[in-house]
Design a protein around this motif. Structure first.
Motif, short mmCIF file in Angstrom:
data_model
loop_
_atom_site.label_atom_id
_atom_site.label_comp_id
_atom_site.label_asym_id
_atom_site.label_seq_id
_atom_site.Cartn_x
_atom_site.Cartn_y
_atom_site.Cartn_z
N MET A 238 -10.20 7.51 0.01
CA MET A 238 -9.56 6.26 0.70
C MET A 238 -8.78 5.36 -0.22
N ALA A 239 -9.07 5.27 -1.54
CA ALA A 239 -8.40 4.39 -2.42
C ALA A 239 -7.21 5.09 -2.88
N LEU A 240 -7.39 6.51 -3.19
CA LEU A 240 -6.17 7.30 -3.81
C LEU A 240 -4.87 7.60 -3.02
N ILE A 241 -5.25 8.05 -1.59
CA ILE A 241 -4.23 8.53 -0.81
C ILE A 241 -3.23 7.41 -0.53
N PRO A 242 -3.39 6.29 0.11
CA PRO A 242 -2.32 5.28 0.09
C PRO A 242 -1.69 4.70 -1.10
N GLN A 243 -2.16 4.96 -2.17
CA GLN A 243 -1.51 4.45 -3.45
C GLN A 243 -0.46 5.61 -3.74
N ILE A 244 -0.83 6.83 -3.79
CA ILE A 244 0.25 8.07 -3.96
C ILE A 244 1.18 8.08 -2.87
N VAL A 245 0.82 7.97 -1.47
CA VAL A 245 1.90 7.82 -0.61
C VAL A 245 2.83 6.62 -0.96
N ASP A 246 2.42 5.58 -1.22
CA ASP A 246 3.46 4.50 -1.70
C ASP A 246 4.28 5.04 -2.73
N ALA A 247 3.79 5.72 -3.93
CA ALA A 247 4.32 6.00 -4.86
C ALA A 247 5.43 6.97 -4.90
N VAL A 248 5.37 8.16 -3.96
CA VAL A 248 6.26 9.13 -4.05
C VAL A 248 6.90 9.31 -2.70
N ASN A 249 7.98 10.06 -2.58
CA ASN A 249 8.79 10.39 -1.36
C ASN A 249 8.38 11.65 -1.01
N ILE A 250 7.89 12.47 -1.61
CA ILE A 250 7.49 13.99 -1.08
C ILE A 250 6.13 13.81 -0.15
N PRO A 251 5.93 14.64 0.73
CA PRO A 251 4.57 14.86 1.33
C PRO A 251 3.49 14.69 0.68
#
Length: 309
Positions: free
Chosen positions: A151-164
């Motif tokens: 829950m914490a990790l996914i949105p932070q990584i989604v915001d940090a990278v452009n790749i899927p």
């Protein structure tokens, strides 16, 4: 339910099977791929000729894309990194290390590269070096884990990278898949539920323990050594945690777990074997085919997300 991951990997559904050592071999990988997901063969610590045989057997069972997971701490990692090029494997996922030195070779061969990451920093680094996507794995997962929750990790990584981003950890049904979509992921990686599939070669004792487990039945060993692993509680985990608390050396702790995963998977030793499984195990209630598992998850997720064909 088409995402960039489906297009990238040429798969029907945004579901990836986890690269589980001793579990993810050609029967399971081909069944998942035939069902529309992406099956994965786990190289683990296996020597190159064993992995080569697994790849070739999978090719006999499916014409759809499948991948190989390379555990970078393996003594055979370098030869297997070259093997996937020789055998024209379409996708490589990596774990337990940094794959940077192989990325150029893999990209030249047209292989899609998807490292498993447990932090924003590593996800950004993998994107910088040319990864096509990342698997962001929360600590709810079975096996080797990081510290952050899904829950914490996914949105932070989604915001940090452009790749899927592919989410992993705690996904066992359509509700979990819909949830990680809401967090910005474009696919889900599933492990524990596939362990109890019909096509899984895992011993029936191991499958039974997962099916009978409750929400609180997993434990994390190895936090003090920097190598945390989530498994179902049994005599082995209790002994490990007791020794860990007493300050036992890493070498002695390693001796306790030596060969324990094989004991569980192959021999069905649920007392002293390593029954790696995620926290989602308490949600898994029956053995099904990979096709049934995937179609059930997709149907439920579609209903929740109000997606229609």
């Amino acid at each position: 339910m088409k995402t960039r991951i489906c297009e990238l990997l040429q798969i029907k559904y945004p579901i990836i099977q986890g690269g589980m050592a001793w579990v993810a071999e050609h029967h399971l990988a081909s069944a998942v791929s035939n069902a529309g997901g992406l099956g994965i063969i786990a190289a683990g610590n296996a020597p190159v000729e064993v992995v080569r045989a697994e790849i070739r057997k999978a090719k006999e069972l499916t014409k759809n894309p499948f991948g190989v997971n390379i555990m970078l701490l393996s003594p055979h990692a370098e030869t297997i990194a070259r093997l996937v090029v020789e055998e024209d494997v379409k996708v490589v996922t990596t774990g337990a290390g940094n794959p940077e030195k192989y990325i150029g070779m893999w990209k030249e061969a047209g292989i899609k590269i998807i490292p498993v990451v447990a932090s924003v920093a590593l996800a950004k680094r993998m994107e910088k070096y040319g990864a096509d996507a990342v698997v962001a794995e929360g600590c709810e997962a079975g096996g080797h884990i990081g510290e952050l929750t899904t829950m914490a990790l996914i949105p932070q990584i989604v915001d940090a990278v452009n790749i899927p981003v592919i989410a992993a950890g705690g996904i066992g049904d359509g509700r979990g898949l819909a949830a990680v979509f809401a967090l910005g992921a474009e696919a889900g990686q599933i492990g524990t539920r596939f362990v109890v599939s019909h096509e899984s070669i895992v011993h029936d004792n191991y499958k039974k323990k997962i099916i009978e487990s409750k929400d609180i039945d997993s434990a994390v060993t190895g936090r003090s050594t920097g190598h945390p692993v989530r498994s179902l509680r049994n005599n082995m985990t209790r002994e490990y945690l007791k020794l860990e608390k007493a300050g036992t050396s890493f070498e002695e702790l390693e001796l306790l777990t030596l060969g324990s995963l094989k004991k569980a998977v192959v021999e069905g030793d649920t007392v002293n074997g390593s029954l790696m499984a995620g926290q989602i195990a308490g949600l898994v209630s029956k053995e099904q085919s990979c096709k049934e598992i995937i179609e059930e998850i997709i149907e439920e997720a579609n209903t929740i997300l109000k997606v229609r064909d």
